[in-house]
Design a protein around this motif. Sequence first.
Motif, PDB file in Angstrom:
ATOM      1  N   LYS A   1      46.776  56.744  44.305  1.00 24.94           N
ATOM      2  CA  LYS A   1      47.626  55.554  44.375  1.00 24.94           C
ATOM      3  C   LYS A   1      47.064  54.597  45.421  1.00 24.94           C
ATOM      4  O   LYS A   1      47.230  54.791  46.619  1.00 24.94           O
ATOM      5  N   PRO A   2      46.381  53.534  44.967  1.00 28.67           N
ATOM      6  CA  PRO A   2      45.802  52.587  45.912  1.00 28.67           C
ATOM      7  C   PRO A   2      46.832  51.530  46.323  1.00 28.67           C
ATOM      8  O   PRO A   2      47.901  51.402  45.709  1.00 28.67           O
ATOM      9  N   LEU A   3      46.483  50.776  47.350  1.00 33.60           N
ATOM     10  CA  LEU A   3      47.279  49.629  47.782  1.00 33.60           C
ATOM     11  C   LEU A   3      46.532  48.373  47.328  1.00 33.60           C
ATOM     12  O   LEU A   3      45.322  48.257  47.562  1.00 33.60           O
ATOM     13  N   ILE A   4      47.216  47.473  46.652  1.00 37.91           N
ATOM     14  CA  ILE A   4      46.600  46.230  46.185  1.00 37.91           C
ATOM     15  C   ILE A   4      46.926  45.114  47.184  1.00 37.91           C
ATOM     16  O   ILE A   4      48.084  44.887  47.523  1.00 37.91           O
ATOM     17  N   ASN A   5      45.888  44.408  47.644  1.00 37.32           N
ATOM     18  CA  ASN A   5      46.013  43.358  48.646  1.00 37.32           C
ATOM     19  C   ASN A   5      45.459  42.065  48.058  1.00 37.32           C
ATOM     20  O   ASN A   5      44.259  41.865  48.104  1.00 37.32           O
ATOM     21  N   SER A   6      46.235  41.188  47.434  1.00 32.78           N
ATOM     22  CA  SER A   6      47.672  41.134  47.588  1.00 32.78           C
ATOM     23  C   SER A   6      48.269  40.237  46.512  1.00 32.78           C
ATOM     24  O   SER A   6      47.557  39.551  45.794  1.00 32.78           O
ATOM     25  N   VAL A   7      49.600  40.223  46.505  1.00 32.00           N
ATOM     26  CA  VAL A   7      50.319  39.225  45.739  1.00 32.00           C
ATOM     27  C   VAL A   7      50.991  38.303  46.752  1.00 32.00           C
ATOM     28  O   VAL A   7      51.012  38.610  47.953  1.00 32.00           O
ATOM     29  N   ASN A   8      51.498  37.157  46.298  1.00 30.98           N
ATOM     30  CA  ASN A   8      52.320  36.333  47.183  1.00 30.98           C
ATOM     31  C   ASN A   8      53.431  35.736  46.326  1.00 30.98           C
ATOM     32  O   ASN A   8      53.618  36.172  45.193  1.00 30.98           O
ATOM     33  N   GLY A   9      54.152  34.778  46.846  1.00 25.54           N
ATOM     34  CA  GLY A   9      55.290  34.236  46.100  1.00 25.54           C
ATOM     35  C   GLY A   9      54.936  33.184  45.059  1.00 25.54           C
ATOM     36  O   GLY A   9      55.814  32.629  44.407  1.00 25.54           O
ATOM     37  N   GLU A  10      53.627  32.894  44.904  1.00 22.03           N
ATOM     38  CA  GLU A  10      53.217  31.917  43.883  1.00 22.03           C
ATOM     39  C   GLU A  10      53.454  32.508  42.502  1.00 22.03           C
ATOM     40  O   GLU A  10      53.041  33.630  42.218  1.00 22.03           O
ATOM     41  N   GLU A  11      54.050  31.696  41.622  1.00 23.18           N
ATOM     42  CA  GLU A  11      54.366  32.133  40.259  1.00 23.18           C
ATOM     43  C   GLU A  11      53.134  32.744  39.573  1.00 23.18           C
ATOM     44  O   GLU A  11      53.221  33.837  38.997  1.00 23.18           O
ATOM     45  N   ALA A  12      51.999  32.040  39.643  1.00 21.80           N
ATOM     46  CA  ALA A  12      50.803  32.504  38.925  1.00 21.80           C
ATOM     47  C   ALA A  12      50.334  33.866  39.437  1.00 21.80           C
ATOM     48  O   ALA A  12      49.918  34.728  38.653  1.00 21.80           O
ATOM     49  N   ARG A  13      50.412  34.070  40.749  1.00 18.37           N
ATOM     50  CA  ARG A  13      49.982  35.354  41.323  1.00 18.37           C
ATOM     51  C   ARG A  13      50.942  36.466  40.930  1.00 18.37           C
ATOM     52  O   ARG A  13      50.515  37.572  40.593  1.00 18.37           O
TER      53      ARG A  13
END
Length: 285
Positions: free
Chosen positions: A117-129
């Motif tokens: 189980k990896p950690l993904i860096n990163s998402v943010n609050g932008e709709e597209a992301r």
Amino acid sequence: METVLKSAQKTVVIGPEKPTVLIGERINPTGKKRLAAALAAGDLEIVRKEAVAQVEAGADVLDINVGAAGVDEVEILPRAVRAVMEVVDVPVCIDTANVDALRAALEVHRELAPEGKPLINSVNGEEARLEAVLPLVAEYGAAVIGLTMDDEGIPSTPERRLAVARKIVERAEALGIPRADVVIDCLAMTVGADSNAARITLEAIRMVRDELGVNQTLGASNVSFGLPDREMINQVFLGMVILAGVNCPIVDAAKVRPAILAADLLLGRDAYGMRYIRAYRQRHR
Ligand code: THG
């Protein structure tokens, strides 16, 4: 709330009562000309060496970022993930803004650690992301870092950073990603440009902990950019952010592990100071 990360061999648990988890930052060409040139040439020897050195220095998880001019991330990121996973046994944090590179890296991770189980860096609050990254988090059973910024940039108030964190957690939960698999990053800005920057980040961290209860990371070294004796500022700031609720900072383990162990000791997360004392002895043998 606990976030569990796994390599093929190791499980790392991030949680409020646990010792601070160090995510090693050094596999990143930012400000490292030699690494950037090697990556552009497809040479992963420095990546392997940095992986081994960071684990030796006490990193619990390794961030892997190959973003630099002249580097084809779609080709190099999965190769870097493979190289790291072949030489060390800690879980990895896949650091990229490139969704195709992310998918390719997740495929390699699945091949080498089918139960991992990896950690993904990163998402943010932008709709597209949110729309591009969260489905990959769900599909690959990963955990994800959520940056408290959105289409409008990085909010200047702690309340608005909390609002972005809440949005990311809710959007993850709507896709079946448990809140425990979302690690929030309230973002450290340099106090060299704005003397209230660290205060705002600290208050956002407290609010995210108290309102959402999620685990939190931070690329803490940004706080000292442009100032003299950065290490001093970074180490003091780390103690403060750990008190406020950060429990898996992204750091140079060789430089800041003693300060982090001291913070854990002072916060009652190191019974009898065993970890602090053992690390001291190892440094001075
Ligand atoms: N949040 C999240 N992820 C992140 C960051 C963050 N990933 C990237 C970055 N910020 C954290 N990683 C680094 C990597 C390197 C440096 C700082 C943060 C760095 N490098 C030296 C320099 O630029 O001067 C290179 C010098 C050296 O040590 O060799 O400072 O905030 N989620």
